[in-house]
Scaffold this motif. Structure first.
Motif, short mmCIF file in Angstrom:
data_model
loop_
_atom_site.label_atom_id
_atom_site.label_comp_id
_atom_site.label_asym_id
_atom_site.label_seq_id
_atom_site.Cartn_x
_atom_site.Cartn_y
_atom_site.Cartn_z
N ARG A 222 1.12 14.14 4.21
CA ARG A 222 2.03 13.05 4.63
C ARG A 222 1.96 11.89 3.67
NH1 ARG A 222 3.09 16.97 7.07
NH2 ARG A 222 3.37 17.37 9.29
N VAL A 223 2.87 11.25 3.32
CA VAL A 223 3.24 10.21 2.51
C VAL A 223 3.94 9.13 2.97
CG1 VAL A 223 3.73 9.60 0.16
CG2 VAL A 223 3.02 11.92 0.46
N VAL B 221 0.70 -1.30 -0.02
CA VAL B 221 -0.07 0.01 0.07
C VAL B 221 0.75 1.20 0.13
CG1 VAL B 221 -1.85 1.23 1.21
CG2 VAL B 221 -1.72 -1.33 1.13
N GLU B 222 0.70 2.24 -1.01
CA GLU B 222 1.20 3.54 -0.82
C GLU B 222 0.12 4.50 -0.52
OE1 GLU B 222 3.00 4.16 -4.60
OE2 GLU B 222 4.60 2.81 -4.24
N TYR B 223 0.38 5.46 0.29
CA TYR B 223 -0.81 6.28 0.74
C TYR B 223 -0.49 7.59 1.07
CZ TYR B 223 0.90 5.05 5.39
OH TYR B 223 1.81 4.62 6.58
N LYS B 224 -1.23 8.55 0.84
CA LYS B 224 -1.19 10.01 1.06
C LYS B 224 -2.12 10.74 1.88
CE LYS B 224 -0.92 13.96 -1.92
NZ LYS B 224 -0.70 14.65 -3.14
N PHE B 225 -1.88 11.25 3.12
CA PHE B 225 -3.00 11.78 3.79
C PHE B 225 -3.15 13.29 3.35
CE2 PHE B 225 -2.38 8.28 6.78
CZ PHE B 225 -3.71 7.76 6.67
N THR B 226 -3.92 14.05 3.38
CA THR B 226 -4.14 15.50 3.37
C THR B 226 -5.22 15.93 4.25
OG1 THR B 226 -3.43 15.42 1.16
CG2 THR B 226 -4.33 17.28 1.76
N VAL B 227 -4.77 16.83 5.17
CA VAL B 227 -5.77 17.47 6.00
C VAL B 227 -5.98 18.70 5.48
CG1 VAL B 227 -6.24 18.60 8.32
CG2 VAL B 227 -5.02 16.62 8.15
#
Length: 151
Positions: free
Chosen positions: A102-103, A85-91
């Protein structure tokens, strides 16, 4: 890429094929209503969404001292598959320059089939609740995850 909006949640889905594997990518936007200092510690979880045959949900909560916001991606299924899994959070903020991004990535294994992925802490709650920063609008915050899943 297909874009679907359901109950004020945006889901974009695409797939890319190669000979050896298939990678599925989804962008899930989660609006959390009634997010306030008084309930941040109790935590919030999104509804379940699917990526690459796996079910996921997001979680967000403040720490016990009410100083930091943490955000996580959680597996919501019990399959035996061990995806990469590759993931990127954006608030999200009303001012795009204030977006917190954050990635990361993770290869699930049999030793950690349901490990939560994310950031503990992601950002200080002092910044998160600062009206000038634009993260809370009419008591609602928005967190987006872009997730690519293979396997």
């Amino acid at each position: 890429m297909a874009l679907v909006t359901y109950n004020h949640r945006e889901i974009a889905v695409s797939s890319s094929n190669s000979i050896k594997n298939v990678t599925h990518t989804t962008r899930f936007t989660w609006e959390i209503p009634n997010f306030s200092r008084s309930n941040v510690r109790q935590g919030h979880q999104s509804e379940v969404f699917s990526v690459g045959g796996h079910k996921w949900k997001l979680g967000a909560y403040g720490d016990k001292d009410n100083n930091k916001l943490s955000v996580f991606l959680l597996r919501a299924d019990s399959t035996n598959n061990m995806p990469y899994v590759e993931y990127k959070f954006t608030v999200m903020s009303t001012n795009e320059r204030n977006n917190v991004i954050r990635v990361s990535n993770h290869q699930y294994t049999r030793r950690d089939p349901h490990r939560r992925l994310g950031y503990d802490p992601l950002m200080p709650l002092l910044d998160f609740f600062d009206p000038a920063k634009g993260y809370i609008i009419r008591n609602t915050c928005t967190i987006r995850v872009e997730i690519s899943c293979r396997g």
